[in-house]
Each structure stands twice: as structure tokens, then as C-alpha cells.
Design a protein around this motif. Structure first.
Motif, PDB file in Angstrom:
ATOM      1  N   THR A  28       0.810  -1.222   0.000  1.00  0.00           N
ATOM      2  CA  THR A  28       0.000   0.000   0.000  1.00  0.00           C
ATOM      3  C   THR A  28       0.842   1.270   0.000  1.00  0.00           C
ATOM      4  N   HIS A  29       1.950   1.284   0.721  1.00  0.00           N
ATOM      5  CA  HIS A  29       2.768   2.496   0.775  1.00  0.00           C
ATOM      6  C   HIS A  29       3.415   2.770  -0.584  1.00  0.00           C
ATOM      7  N   PHE A  30       3.867   1.731  -1.255  1.00  0.00           N
ATOM      8  CA  PHE A  30       4.418   1.888  -2.604  1.00  0.00           C
ATOM      9  C   PHE A  30       3.317   2.320  -3.565  1.00  0.00           C
ATOM     10  N   TYR A  31       2.176   1.647  -3.482  1.00  0.00           N
ATOM     11  CA  TYR A  31       1.036   1.948  -4.351  1.00  0.00           C
ATOM     12  C   TYR A  31       0.611   3.406  -4.183  1.00  0.00           C
ATOM     13  N   ASP A  32       0.614   3.885  -2.952  1.00  0.00           N
ATOM     14  CA  ASP A  32       0.208   5.252  -2.642  1.00  0.00           C
ATOM     15  C   ASP A  32       1.094   6.275  -3.360  1.00  0.00           C
ATOM     16  N   GLU A  33       2.361   5.927  -3.535  1.00  0.00           N
ATOM     17  CA  GLU A  33       3.301   6.848  -4.184  1.00  0.00           C
ATOM     18  C   GLU A  33       3.133   6.891  -5.700  1.00  0.00           C
ATOM     19  N   ILE A  34       2.700   5.795  -6.302  1.00  0.00           N
ATOM     20  CA  ILE A  34       2.621   5.771  -7.765  1.00  0.00           C
ATOM     21  C   ILE A  34       1.189   5.910  -8.293  1.00  0.00           C
ATOM     22  N   ALA A  35       0.200   5.867  -7.372  1.00  0.00           N
ATOM     23  CA  ALA A  35      -1.202   5.812  -7.804  1.00  0.00           C
ATOM     24  C   ALA A  35      -1.657   7.068  -8.541  1.00  0.00           C
ATOM     25  N   ASP A  36      -1.068   8.228  -8.208  1.00  0.00           N
ATOM     26  CA  ASP A  36      -1.527   9.461  -8.847  1.00  0.00           C
ATOM     27  C   ASP A  36      -0.742   9.785 -10.122  1.00  0.00           C
ATOM     28  N   ARG A  37       0.131   8.885 -10.522  1.00  0.00           N
ATOM     29  CA  ARG A  37       0.812   9.024 -11.804  1.00  0.00           C
ATOM     30  C   ARG A  37      -0.014   8.296 -12.863  1.00  0.00           C
ATOM     31  N   ASN A  38       0.272   8.604 -14.095  1.00  0.00           N
ATOM     32  CA  ASN A  38      -0.511   7.992 -15.181  1.00  0.00           C
ATOM     33  C   ASN A  38       0.033   6.593 -15.470  1.00  0.00           C
ATOM     34  N   ILE A  39      -0.197   5.690 -14.500  1.00  0.00           N
ATOM     35  CA  ILE A  39       0.331   4.328 -14.598  1.00  0.00           C
ATOM     36  C   ILE A  39      -0.826   3.337 -14.432  1.00  0.00           C
ATOM     37  N   LEU A  40      -0.894   2.379 -15.323  1.00  0.00           N
ATOM     38  CA  LEU A  40      -1.815   1.261 -15.144  1.00  0.00           C
ATOM     39  C   LEU A  40      -1.120   0.231 -14.256  1.00  0.00           C
ATOM     40  N   ILE A  41      -1.775  -0.171 -13.179  1.00  0.00           N
ATOM     41  CA  ILE A  41      -1.125  -1.020 -12.185  1.00  0.00           C
ATOM     42  C   ILE A  41      -1.807  -2.383 -12.129  1.00  0.00           C
ATOM     43  N   ASP A  42      -1.030  -3.427 -12.386  1.00  0.00           N
ATOM     44  CA  ASP A  42      -1.522  -4.796 -12.284  1.00  0.00           C
ATOM     45  C   ASP A  42      -0.878  -5.472 -11.075  1.00  0.00           C
ATOM     46  N   ILE A  43      -1.616  -6.389 -10.458  1.00  0.00           N
ATOM     47  CA  ILE A  43      -1.076  -7.171  -9.345  1.00  0.00           C
ATOM     48  C   ILE A  43      -1.082  -8.637  -9.742  1.00  0.00           C
ATOM     49  N   ALA A  44       0.064  -9.276  -9.568  1.00  0.00           N
ATOM     50  CA  ALA A  44       0.224 -10.683  -9.945  1.00  0.00           C
ATOM     51  C   ALA A  44       0.831 -11.458  -8.790  1.00  0.00           C
ATOM     52  N   SER A  45       0.749 -12.775  -8.886  1.00  0.00           N
ATOM     53  CA  SER A  45       1.352 -13.678  -7.908  1.00  0.00           C
ATOM     54  C   SER A  45       1.691 -14.979  -8.615  1.00  0.00           C
ATOM     55  N   PRO A  46       2.549 -15.797  -8.024  1.00  0.00           N
ATOM     56  CA  PRO A  46       2.936 -17.044  -8.696  1.00  0.00           C
ATOM     57  C   PRO A  46       1.747 -17.903  -9.120  1.00  0.00           C
ATOM     58  N   ALA A  47       0.758 -18.047  -8.256  1.00  0.00           N
ATOM     59  CA  ALA A  47      -0.381 -18.916  -8.551  1.00  0.00           C
ATOM     60  C   ALA A  47      -1.624 -18.157  -8.998  1.00  0.00           C
ATOM     61  N   GLY A  48      -1.596 -16.815  -8.895  1.00  0.00           N
ATOM     62  CA  GLY A  48      -2.787 -16.039  -9.188  1.00  0.00           C
ATOM     63  C   GLY A  48      -3.821 -16.153  -8.078  1.00  0.00           C
ATOM     64  N   GLY A  49      -4.946 -15.486  -8.264  1.00  0.00           N
ATOM     65  CA  GLY A  49      -6.018 -15.570  -7.281  1.00  0.00           C
ATOM     66  C   GLY A  49      -5.807 -14.656  -6.089  1.00  0.00           C
ATOM     67  N   PRO A  50      -6.487 -14.948  -4.965  1.00  0.00           N
ATOM     68  CA  PRO A  50      -6.435 -14.055  -3.802  1.00  0.00           C
ATOM     69  C   PRO A  50      -5.055 -14.008  -3.157  1.00  0.00           C
ATOM     70  N   ILE A  51      -4.632 -12.797  -2.777  1.00  0.00           N
ATOM     71  CA  ILE A  51      -3.351 -12.604  -2.103  1.00  0.00           C
ATOM     72  C   ILE A  51      -3.555 -12.740  -0.598  1.00  0.00           C
ATOM     73  N   PRO A  52      -2.851 -13.666   0.061  1.00  0.00           N
ATOM     74  CA  PRO A  52      -2.964 -13.767   1.516  1.00  0.00           C
ATOM     75  C   PRO A  52      -2.235 -12.607   2.186  1.00  0.00           C
ATOM     76  N   ILE A  53      -2.825 -12.073   3.225  1.00  0.00           N
ATOM     77  CA  ILE A  53      -2.233 -10.951   3.953  1.00  0.00           C
ATOM     78  C   ILE A  53      -1.722 -11.447   5.299  1.00  0.00           C
ATOM     79  N   ASP A  54      -0.478 -11.129   5.632  1.00  0.00           N
ATOM     80  CA  ASP A  54       0.068 -11.489   6.939  1.00  0.00           C
ATOM     81  C   ASP A  54      -0.814 -10.872   8.027  1.00  0.00           C
TER      82      ASP A  54
END
Length: 226
Positions: A28-54
Motif C-alpha cells: 500500500t505504501h508503494f502503491y500510494d506513491e505511484i497511484a496518482d501518476r498515469n500508470i496502469l497497475i496490475d497485481i500478480a502472484s505465482p499462482a494467481g487468485g487471492p493474495i494472503p495478507i500477513d
């Protein structure tokens, strides 16, 4: 411009009953810094699907976590991450490897992740990683046969930090030691858990969760403000 943010799918420690996964603020902190730039942001993971949160990272009072974890923009991407096998590296100018202890199990040996990092780097893109996410860079080899990390100024979660969080005996290896074994020029903050980043050409790494925002700011500076 398009950016790829990569998260772990791994949740289990060898002996501890607690669950690991993504350390939320590192996204979230990284995302917060780049979110207001003209960037399309994708989120990926090795298996795809829901990301587990610690679980521990959800318990902290963090306005940025609250802002984005409940966001109609970001939350669906976390719940439905893209599978790395489906990613076309040519579409991206930036890749960011988030952390959380889970990455120590499903990032280092993931050959598809290595290939994506290599292609984005070799086509002139930026490589960024924070905390345990830096483990995803350990085995990246470039087309000329050299390793990405050789003689690079790099940081990542330190041995002392691992000891202080009580997980030194749980992780499959110590990231600081592994980075040094790959001939990376490792550095860390004077005191544990302070923000610390390293920049080497188009590679930006952060040491720990508190470094994620600084990584984001540096990436924005390198890509937009120079």
C-alpha cells in the motif's frame, strides 16, 4: 505506462501456527506513491487468485493500509491477482516485488518470475523490491549469463531484523546472507527497522516495511522527474 506489482501466495511457516503472506504496507505504501501518476497497475502472484495478507500487518494502525485495503480500485486486484504465467513482460516498464515472509518460499526459485524480471530489465524498465521481496531477485540471470545482483548496491531484510522478529529459525534462509553469497554489495541501516533504500542504475531496493514508501518515491523520481 504499465507497472506490475508481484505478491506472494505462500501462507505457512514450518512450525508456527500463525499465517504469513504479504506484509500489507509494503504494497500500500508503494502503491500510494505511484497511484496518482498515469500508470496502469496490475497485481500478480505465482499462482494467481487471492493474495494472503500477513495477519500481523493487518493489526497495525496505518491510514494508508486503511485507504487502499478497502479501496474499490485496489482490493479487487488483491482478491483476483493475475497468474505470473499469464504476464507479458513487454507490456511493463516497472516491476515491484512486495515482501512478507511468504515470498521466501515462492519467489526465489520461480523461473517465470526470474524471466519477467530479466525481460523488463533488459528492455530498459525499472526493477524495484522491498524487504523479503528482494529474494525474488536472487536467481535472476541476464541474457549475457551474468547475475542481476552481481556487484550491485542492494538491501533487503537483515539478519538482525530476522532475529528480532523471532523468525530466524522459520525462514528457509537468511536474506542478507543469500544476497552476499550472490556477490551483491549489501548494505543496511545503522539500526534495525529504520527506512533504508539502495539505488543501483535501474534497480531500487528497500530493507524493511518502513522502506516501501521511500522505494516508491525513488521509483517515481527515476521514472518521471529526471
Amino acid at each position: 505506462m504499465r507497472a506490475l506489482l508481484v505478491c506472494t501466495n505462500h501462507t505457512d511457516y514450518p512450525t508456527k501456527p500463525e499465517k504469513t503472506g504479504l506484509w500489507l504496507s509494503e504494497l500500500t505504501h508503494f502503491y500510494d506513491e505511484i497511484a496518482d501518476r498515469n500508470i496502469l497497475i496490475d497485481i500478480a502472484s505465482p499462482a494467481g487468485g487471492p493474495i494472503p495478507i500477513d495477519e500481523r500487518s493487518l493489526k497495525r494502525n496505518d491510514n494508508t493500509n486503511d485507504k487502499w485495503y478497502h479501496s474499490a480500485i485496489l482490493r479487487p486486484k488483491l482478491d483476483n491477482s493475475l497468474r505470473l504465467d499469464s504476464i507479458d513482460p513487454q507490456a511493463y516498464k516497472l516491476i515491484y516485488l512486495t515482501g512478507g515472509h511468504g515470498t521466501m518460499w515462492d519467489f526465489p526459485e520461480n523461473t517465470r518470475l526470474q524471466e519477467i524480471v530479466r525481460q523488463i530489465y533488459e528492455q530498459g524498465g525499472m526493477i524495484a523490491a522491498v524487504c523479503h521481496g528482494v529474494a525474488g531477485l536472487l536467481n535472476v540471470c541476464l541474457s549475457d549469463g551474468t547475475t542481476l545482483l552481481h556487484d550491485r548496491q542492494i538491501t533487503g531484510f537483515s539478519n538482525m531484523e530476522e532475529k528480532l522478529v523471532g523468525l530466524k529459525e522459520e525462514v528457509p534462509f537468511l536474506l542478507e546472507d543469500a544476497l552476499k553469497a550472490k556477490s551483491a554489495l549489501y548494505s543496511k541501516s545503522f539500526l534495525p527497522f529504520l527506512p533504508h533504500i539502495e539505488v543501483d542504475e535501474r534497480i531500487v531496493t528497500g530493507q524493511n516495511p518502513l522502506s516501501a514508501r521511500k522505494v516508491g518515491r525513488k521509483v517515481v523520481e527515476e521514472m518521471f522527474d529526471k
